[in-house]
Design an enzyme around this catalytic site. Structure first.
Site, PDB file in Angstrom:
ATOM      1  N   HIS A 154      17.467  -4.190   3.591  1.00 30.95           N
ATOM      2  CA  HIS A 154      16.447  -4.831   4.412  1.00 30.95           C
ATOM      3  C   HIS A 154      16.889  -4.886   5.865  1.00 30.95           C
ATOM      4  O   HIS A 154      18.063  -4.700   6.190  1.00 30.95           O
ATOM      5  CB  HIS A 154      16.055  -6.220   3.882  1.00 30.95           C
TER       6      HIS A 154
ATOM      7  N   SER B 183      11.887  -4.759   3.756  1.00 29.17           N
ATOM      8  CA  SER B 183      12.789  -4.872   2.617  1.00 29.17           C
ATOM      9  C   SER B 183      12.492  -3.750   1.630  1.00 29.17           C
ATOM     10  O   SER B 183      11.397  -3.697   1.060  1.00 29.17           O
ATOM     11  CB  SER B 183      12.611  -6.238   1.944  1.00 29.17           C
TER      12      SER B 183
ATOM     13  N   HIS C 189       8.840 -15.499  -5.616  1.00 25.56           N
ATOM     14  CA  HIS C 189      10.134 -14.894  -5.310  1.00 25.56           C
ATOM     15  C   HIS C 189      11.193 -15.278  -6.328  1.00 25.56           C
ATOM     16  O   HIS C 189      12.097 -14.479  -6.613  1.00 25.56           O
ATOM     17  CB  HIS C 189      10.624 -15.255  -3.909  1.00 25.56           C
TER      18      HIS C 189
END
Length: 346
Positions: A314, A210, A290
């Protein structure tokens, strides 16, 4: 509006998408499109590991693998990045991509012997390879014009796709998800081959790369990204590196991409191995680290709107057991998939 799944890989669904057919994403995103004849891709990570300043052996190894890449049957694209791991070792990782399995197989056996088949003083070396069917793989890009990673070897990019900007979009972009839950297999196993250590993982191991590219940003946007977003991203990457095993992340590297001359570029990427796509999804949807990354990114993008020059992408693969290869020589026990075996066997 297109589906992220190419037409030739569409099949009647037995597992439904997370959004209705009339879903309209709030901003555009795009995916890589391979030629229909491409049935598999290869992503091969060649790492060198050492403490302190780079020893001569590390420089020689990196030059040697670059020479092999330029030889017959070499990759269609490769790039190089570096990071310092949780044990304080410097790691330089070169990742190479093929869209022709026969070409890769012809190239790999001698290259493997060069990389992990001989001792080099003061360094460790590792190889981590996935060779997934394209039905087990997806990509996503926030903008057109600068493909990264595996997308460089694709035929081109899609138009705007539907399956993004919602939790579950990552799974919905993988063609196999139309009919398969992609559940993980058993725990990884360690295989000793002389000085080399191989890890036999399991079905439906998940890899994500990513990336972030702020090279096009102007001063105010660059400052906003580096001051408000990047530190939060780094905190999440460090959590996965140091404590990720407990939530299903076997290993995580937060890499700084190197330019052709070896200098640090204005690009980075996180690369991590997960027990399953479901484990990655759970972290993305609900883990505080996250959630903070997502919040910082949304604040950044809402502040700048369409004027934002930051590029994001990603690539995610859910690989079958026979599509994986992991091998390590003189690496510390927390390197890559060795960490999975160490923790599982502890």
């Amino acid at each position: 509006m297109e589906s992220a799944i190419p037409v030739h890989l569409e099949t009647p669904r037995t597992r439904h998408k997370r959004v209705p057919d009339d879903y309209q994403p709030p901003y555009p995103s795009f995916v890589a499109r391979y030629k229909p004849a491409v049935s598999r891709v290869v992503m091969a990570y060649f790492g060198v590991q050492y403490r302190g300043a780079a020893p001569v052996a590390a420089t020689e190894a990196l030059n040697e693998i670059a020479g092999l890449f330029a030889a017959a049957n070499g990759p269609s694209h490769w790039d190089r990045a570096q990071y310092r791991d949780q044990a304080g070792y410097e790691n330089v990782v070169t990742v190479a991509y093929w869209d022709d399995i026969a070409r890769f197989d012809a190239w790999f056996a001698p290259a493997r012997e060069v990389w992990t088949g001989k001792q080099r003083e003061g360094i460790g070396a590792f190889i981590e390879v996935l060779r997934p069917a394209v039905a087990r793989h997806e990509t996503l890009f926030s903008s057109l014009g600068r493909p990264e990673g595996v997308a460089v070897i694709a035929e081109g990019m899609s138009g705007e796709v539907q399956e993004h900007a919602y939790w579950g979009g990552m799974r919905d972009r993988i063609p196999l998800s139309q009919t398969d839950p992609m559940s993980p297999g058993d725990n990884p196993e360690l295989i000793r081959d002389g000085a080399r250590l191989r890890v036999k993982a399991h079905d439906n191991l998940c890899l994500i790369r990513s990336g972030q590219d702020w090279s096009d940003t102007e001063a105010s946007e660059r400052k906003l990204y580096l001051d408000d977003v990047e530190p939060v991203l780094r905190e999440g990457m460090d959590f996965l590196r140091d404590d990720g095993v407990a939530i299903g992340c076997y290993a995580n590297r937060y890499m700084q991409v190197l330019s052709a001359d070896g200098s640090i570029s204005e690009k980075s990427y996180g690369q991590s191995w997960w027990k399953s796509l479901a484990a990655l999804e759970r972290w993305a949807e609900s883990h505080p680290t996250h959630v903070r990354i997502f919040g910082a990114a949304m604040k950044y993008l809402s502040t700048l709107g369409p004027a934002a020059k930051l590029r994001l992408y990603h690539e995610v693969t859910v690989a079958a057991a026979d599509e994986q290869f992991f091998e390590y020589l003189n690496c510390h026990p927390k390197t890559g998939m060795l960490a999975a075996v160490e923790r599982v066997g502890a």
